[in-house]
Design a protein around this motif. Structure first.
Motif, short mmCIF file in Angstrom:
data_model
loop_
_atom_site.label_atom_id
_atom_site.label_comp_id
_atom_site.label_asym_id
_atom_site.label_seq_id
_atom_site.Cartn_x
_atom_site.Cartn_y
_atom_site.Cartn_z
N THR A 1 0.79 -1.49 0.29
CA THR A 1 0.02 -0.39 -0.07
C THR A 1 0.58 1.25 0.08
N LYS A 2 2.01 1.33 0.25
CA LYS A 2 3.10 2.60 -0.04
C LYS A 2 4.81 2.25 -0.53
N ALA A 3 5.29 3.28 -0.80
CA ALA A 3 6.58 2.98 -1.49
C ALA A 3 6.65 3.86 -1.46
N SER A 4 8.68 4.30 -0.83
CA SER A 4 9.41 4.99 -0.58
C SER A 4 9.90 6.02 -1.50
N ARG A 5 10.13 5.20 -2.77
CA ARG A 5 10.96 6.26 -3.99
C ARG A 5 9.95 6.54 -4.83
N SER A 6 9.28 5.31 -5.53
CA SER A 6 8.45 5.53 -6.62
C SER A 6 6.86 5.29 -6.46
N LEU A 7 6.04 4.89 -7.64
CA LEU A 7 5.80 3.70 -8.33
C LEU A 7 4.55 4.45 -9.90
N THR A 8 5.35 2.94 -10.31
CA THR A 8 5.23 3.25 -12.03
C THR A 8 3.61 2.17 -12.39
N ILE A 9 2.55 2.86 -13.23
CA ILE A 9 1.63 2.12 -13.96
C ILE A 9 1.87 2.47 -15.72
N THR A 10 1.85 0.64 -16.13
CA THR A 10 2.09 0.66 -17.17
C THR A 10 1.12 0.52 -17.66
#
Length: 326
Positions: A287-296
């Motif tokens: 549910t959490k990301a420390s650096r980034s989220l990438t959606i393709t």
């Protein structure tokens, strides 16, 4: 600080014969004509009806059965999108291949050689949405399969493609011929013009269509939500393997292609982490990301490249493929 990430908006037989000299009642074999369509309208319509009905059944299949059924009737961009939708369980009720509709033949490829293609349109009466489908047979033993299936944008149309009986020539991805730019160049320019935050404008390709506008609106909403806590970028990359085009009567093309879009949200120094929305956290597994989220996502588009003037996008659709977080 922890910054929430808003969910990305979804952007929306007519063969003639030459007669040789007769010798004792025996005639030369008819000379095959290569300047006409390999199928007449009735024949093309029957093929399209059969293939579209089979595609509806394939899209309704699930699990291992879905993969086999889809591979038997879909190919290219249409198969890639269907496989992604089945994997994620996100097949929309409005998908053009969710229910059978009567096809209208728009064009049949010219000549007797392979590949052979049929361009048909269907209309969803409920939503009044028109969809363009490309059926392709690559070799004599290869059955017609749907290689592209793209809903048209509201208020758009495809220019005249010439006489149905004569057929419309298929155009290579890098063949400019009578158009200002080749199909692959049009797709690449459109992809560059959609980039965020630094689009690359090309006067030969317009980006004022409804799909491009929806992407810009979505990006603006995303950036506003993130504020100074995170950065948002969007890159679109065309797939040359999925490019298909027909020659228009004026010398231009109607081009089908698929772009791969990467939406990236990365934290700034002011943010501790990203809170991942539920639709994406299920794919990522957290549910959490420390650096980034990438959606393709996959973007199927239809572009009209006229003999004169800028190319425009007349059809578009998208399908999320995956999401990753760091």
């Amino acid at each position: 600080m922890t910054t929430p990430v808003v969910a990305l908006l979804s952007a929306l037989a007519l063969t003639g014969c030459g007669v040789g000299n007769a010798v004792v009642g025996v005639h030369d074999a008819p000379a095959e004509r290569t300047d006409v369509a390999p199928l007449n309208v009735d024949g093309a319509t029957k093929v399209a009806s059969r293939v579209l009905d089979a595609a509806v059944a394939a899209r309704a299949a699930k699990g291992a059965e879905a993969g086999k059924a889809q591979g038997a009737i879909l190919a290219g961009a249409a198969l890639a999108q269907a496989q992604a939708a089945t994997k994620l369980g996100t097949v929309a009720a409005s998908d053009p291949l969710q229910k059978a509709t009567d096809p209208q033949v728009v064009a049949v490829s010219k000549g007797k050689a392979w590949p052979r293609a049929i361009l048909v349109g269907t209309l969803d009466e409920a939503s009044k949405t028109q969809t363009l489908h490309v059926l392709l047979s690559k070799a004599p033993a290869d059955p017609f399969k749907i290689h592209a299936s793209v809903p048209m944008l509201a208020g758009t149309s495809v220019p005249a493609m010439g006489d149905l009986a004569s057929g419309a020539p298929l155009v290579g991805a890098d063949d400019k011929a009578g158009a200002p730019i080749a199909p692959s160049q049009a797709l690449a320019a459109y992809a560059g013009g959609l980039a965020y935050p630094k689009p690359v404008a090309n006067p030969a390709v317009g980006t004022k269509d409804a799909y491009a506008n929806a992407l810009r609106t979505s990006a603006a909403a995303q950036v506003k939500s993130l504020g100074k806590l995170a950065y948002f970028s969007q890159v679109h990359t065309p797939s040359e393997a999925f490019t298909l085009a027909f020659r228009l009567a004026d010398g231009g093309t109607v081009t089908f292609g698929q772009l791969a879009r990467r939406d990236v949200i990365s934290t700034s120094k002011a943010a501790k982490e990203l809170v991942i929305p539920a639709p994406y956290s299920k794919l990522v597994g957290k549910t959490k990301a420390s650096r980034s989220l990438t959606i393709t996502s996959l973007e199927s588009v239809v572009m009209v490249v006229p003999a004169k003037g800028a190319a425009t996008t007349v059809g578009a659709d998208e399908q999320m493929v995956s999401a990753t977080a760091q």
